[in-house]
Design a protein around this motif. Structure first.
Motif, PDB file in Angstrom:
ATOM      1  N   PRO A 257      19.411  55.994  86.510  1.00  0.00           N
ATOM      2  CA  PRO A 257      19.216  56.144  86.868  1.00  0.00           C
ATOM      3  C   PRO A 257      19.313  58.015  86.932  1.00  0.00           C
ATOM      4  O   PRO A 257      18.820  58.456  87.508  1.00  0.00           O
TER       5      PRO A 257
ATOM      6  N   THR B 147      15.831  59.193  86.835  1.00  0.00           N
ATOM      7  CA  THR B 147      15.230  59.078  88.351  1.00  0.00           C
ATOM      8  C   THR B 147      15.901  60.394  88.966  1.00  0.00           C
ATOM      9  O   THR B 147      15.002  61.150  89.518  1.00  0.00           O
TER      10      THR B 147
ATOM     11  N   ARG C 270      11.916  56.088  94.790  1.00  0.00           N
ATOM     12  CA  ARG C 270      12.887  55.609  94.110  1.00  0.00           C
ATOM     13  C   ARG C 270      12.067  54.447  92.920  1.00  0.00           C
ATOM     14  O   ARG C 270      12.872  54.354  92.100  1.00  0.00           O
ATOM     15  N   GLN C 271      11.289  53.348  94.085  1.00  0.00           N
ATOM     16  CA  GLN C 271      11.114  52.430  93.405  1.00  0.00           C
ATOM     17  C   GLN C 271       9.963  52.097  91.966  1.00  0.00           C
ATOM     18  O   GLN C 271      10.117  51.738  91.262  1.00  0.00           O
TER      19      GLN C 271
ATOM     20  N   ARG D 293      12.346  53.329  89.181  1.00  0.00           N
ATOM     21  CA  ARG D 293      12.674  52.709  89.035  1.00  0.00           C
ATOM     22  C   ARG D 293      11.269  51.332  88.033  1.00  0.00           C
ATOM     23  O   ARG D 293      11.434  50.302  86.758  1.00  0.00           O
TER      24      ARG D 293
END
Lengths: 225, 225
Positions: free
Chosen positions: A134, A137, A124-125, A128
């Motif tokens: 969002p 992702t 996830r990071q 980002r």
């Protein structure tokens, strides 16, 4: 049982080649209805389960509510579920589909949620860090990574649905269940055994097809063995 | 809404509660069937699962049994048993079918529970000079208890559902109220029967959850669900 032609139909044998050859069309129609009911139910459940799982993940109270309600639905026995939906849908295929959707929802929401929760925070990071929003992702990182758990849920839901469709015979839309029900009332052994065996074959085949789909969709899981 | 009030009227009519086809008798039948079959299933499955889990063998059996239980339609097994020679033995076809479907959740959960016991704890026990029996009864069983009881709970709820389906194949229990309603084309009776079955299933689940909570707390945090 004293009919002049002494074939397996007259003798009411469990295994009967003559049954297979003379009732091909009935068996095919019933199998197709069985497949249609299963496929449509699981597909609708999947379309509904995704937003529910996403909502359940976002808000704590929504998570408790969604899981609680779907668990209660899952506890209701199938015959009762179909019967409870009778005033809403009448004697129709929609009734069977609606009942199956409600059962599949539980399995799918739980598995999708578990899959999303198991997405590594690092992934996830990294997304980002690459400037992903969002939505991007979710679509390109989280959903693909949660696919194994999702497909596992779809497999369980599909196999269960194939088995539960037979109960739809109570309203006349039970696919192969109709043949089992009719065979029970007329003591037709070959029909009951053939239809039951076909149910199991459909369940196993559907499971294998979904397993194959999962392997094609998630090539990265095979690398690690 | 008319159906709902009609169903309520059906449920509150004292005449529907008495007699051999009444709710009270059907409810007792349902509970009796569920209880007896749960006892038989546990008596069959638990020793096998505990021993297999203790010696660490038969994992494939435990997994496949539970998958097979899902793929084989309950209704098909009931009708097959009914048309077989066993079919003339009164309620035995129902009992056998019910036990067959209650064994997989009990066995699979108990086996998984036994294998899930921390190996270090087992080794520590062995290091203290415990015999195999002592290890099983004093170390593994207490630690595995929460998950074993979860399996029993799942089996109990499954039994309530299967006993309902048994009515389709002429068995007793609350399902008979539903099937009789279908035969009479009485939607209120069908819905009333369905409500009774659904409430019973939810009650059984709730009773198990509440009754087991103190037992689970005594053992400490276990995996449930």
């Amino acid at each position: 049982m004293t009919a002049p032609p002494d074939d397996c139909l007259a003798r009411n044998d469990w295994l009967c080649g003559a049954y297979l050859s003379t009732r091909q069309e009935i068996l095919l129609d019933a199998s197709l209805q069985h497949l249609r009911l299963t496929f449509v139910s699981v597909l609708i459940a999947l379309v509904l389960a995704l937003p529910l799982a996403l909502a359940a993940r976002r808000r704590h109270w929504a998570g408790g509510t969604v899981l609680g309600v779907t668990t209660i639905l899952y506890t209701i026995p199938s015959l009762a579920m179909f019967s409870l939906l009778l005033p809403l849908y009448g004697l129709s295929a929609s009734l069977v589909v609606a009942g199956l959707v409600l059962y599949s929802l539980t399995l799918l929401v739980r598995n999708i949620l578990a899959g999303l929760r198991d997405v590594p925070e690092d992934a996830r990071q990294a997304a980002r860090g690459l400037g992903y929003g969002p939505l991007r992702t979710l679509l390109t990182v989280e959903l693909p990574l949660s696919l194994p758990a999702t497909v596992a849920g779809v497999r369980i839901a599909t196999v269960s649905a194939v088995s539960l469709v037979t109960i739809g015979a109570i309203v006349g839309y039970g696919g192969l269940g109709n043949l089992i029900y009719a065979g029970m009332n007329t003591y037709f052994k070959a029909q009951v055994l053939t239809a039951s065996a076909l149910c199991v074959v459909i369940a196993v085949a559907a499971d294998l097809v979904l397993l194959l789909v999962q392997r094609l969709l998630t090539p990265w899981t095979r690398a690690g063995g | 809404m008319n159906t709902l009030t009609a169903s309520w009227d059906w449920l509150t009519d004292a005449a529907h509660w008495s007699g051999p086809d009444g709710v009270a008798h059907r409810l007792l039948e349902h509970l009796y069937l569920t209880g007896v079959c749960l006892a038989i299933a546990c008596a069959l499955a638990l020793p096998v699962a505990l021993v297999l889990g203790h010696v660490g063998r038969g994992g494939a059996l435990a997994v496949n049994l539970s998958n097979a239980g899902r793929a084989v339609p309950t209704f098909a097994v009931l009708v097959l048993l009914l048309l077989s020679p066993i079919g003339t033995w009164g309620s035995w076809p129902t009992v056998i079918a019910l036990v067959l479907f209650a064994v997989p959740p009990v066995l699979t959960n108990a086996y998984t529970a036994m294998r899930g016991v921390d190996r270090d704890v087992v080794r520590a026990g062995r290091g203290m000079g415990m015999t195999g029996w002592q290890l099983l009864s004093r170390v593994e069983l207490p630690l595995a208890l929460p998950l074993i009881l979860t399996g029993v709970r799942i089996a109990a709820v499954q039994l309530v559902a299967t006993a309902t389906v048994a009515a389709l194949a002429g068995g007793g229990g609350l399902g008979r109220i539903i099937t009789a309603g279908f035969n009479l084309a009485s939607t209120p009776q069908v819905v009333a029967g369905a409500v009774l079955v659904a409430v019973l299933a939810l009650l059984v689940e709730a009773v198990f959850v509440l009754a087991l909570r103190p037992a689970l707390r005594a053992v400490g945090p276990g995996r449930a669900g």
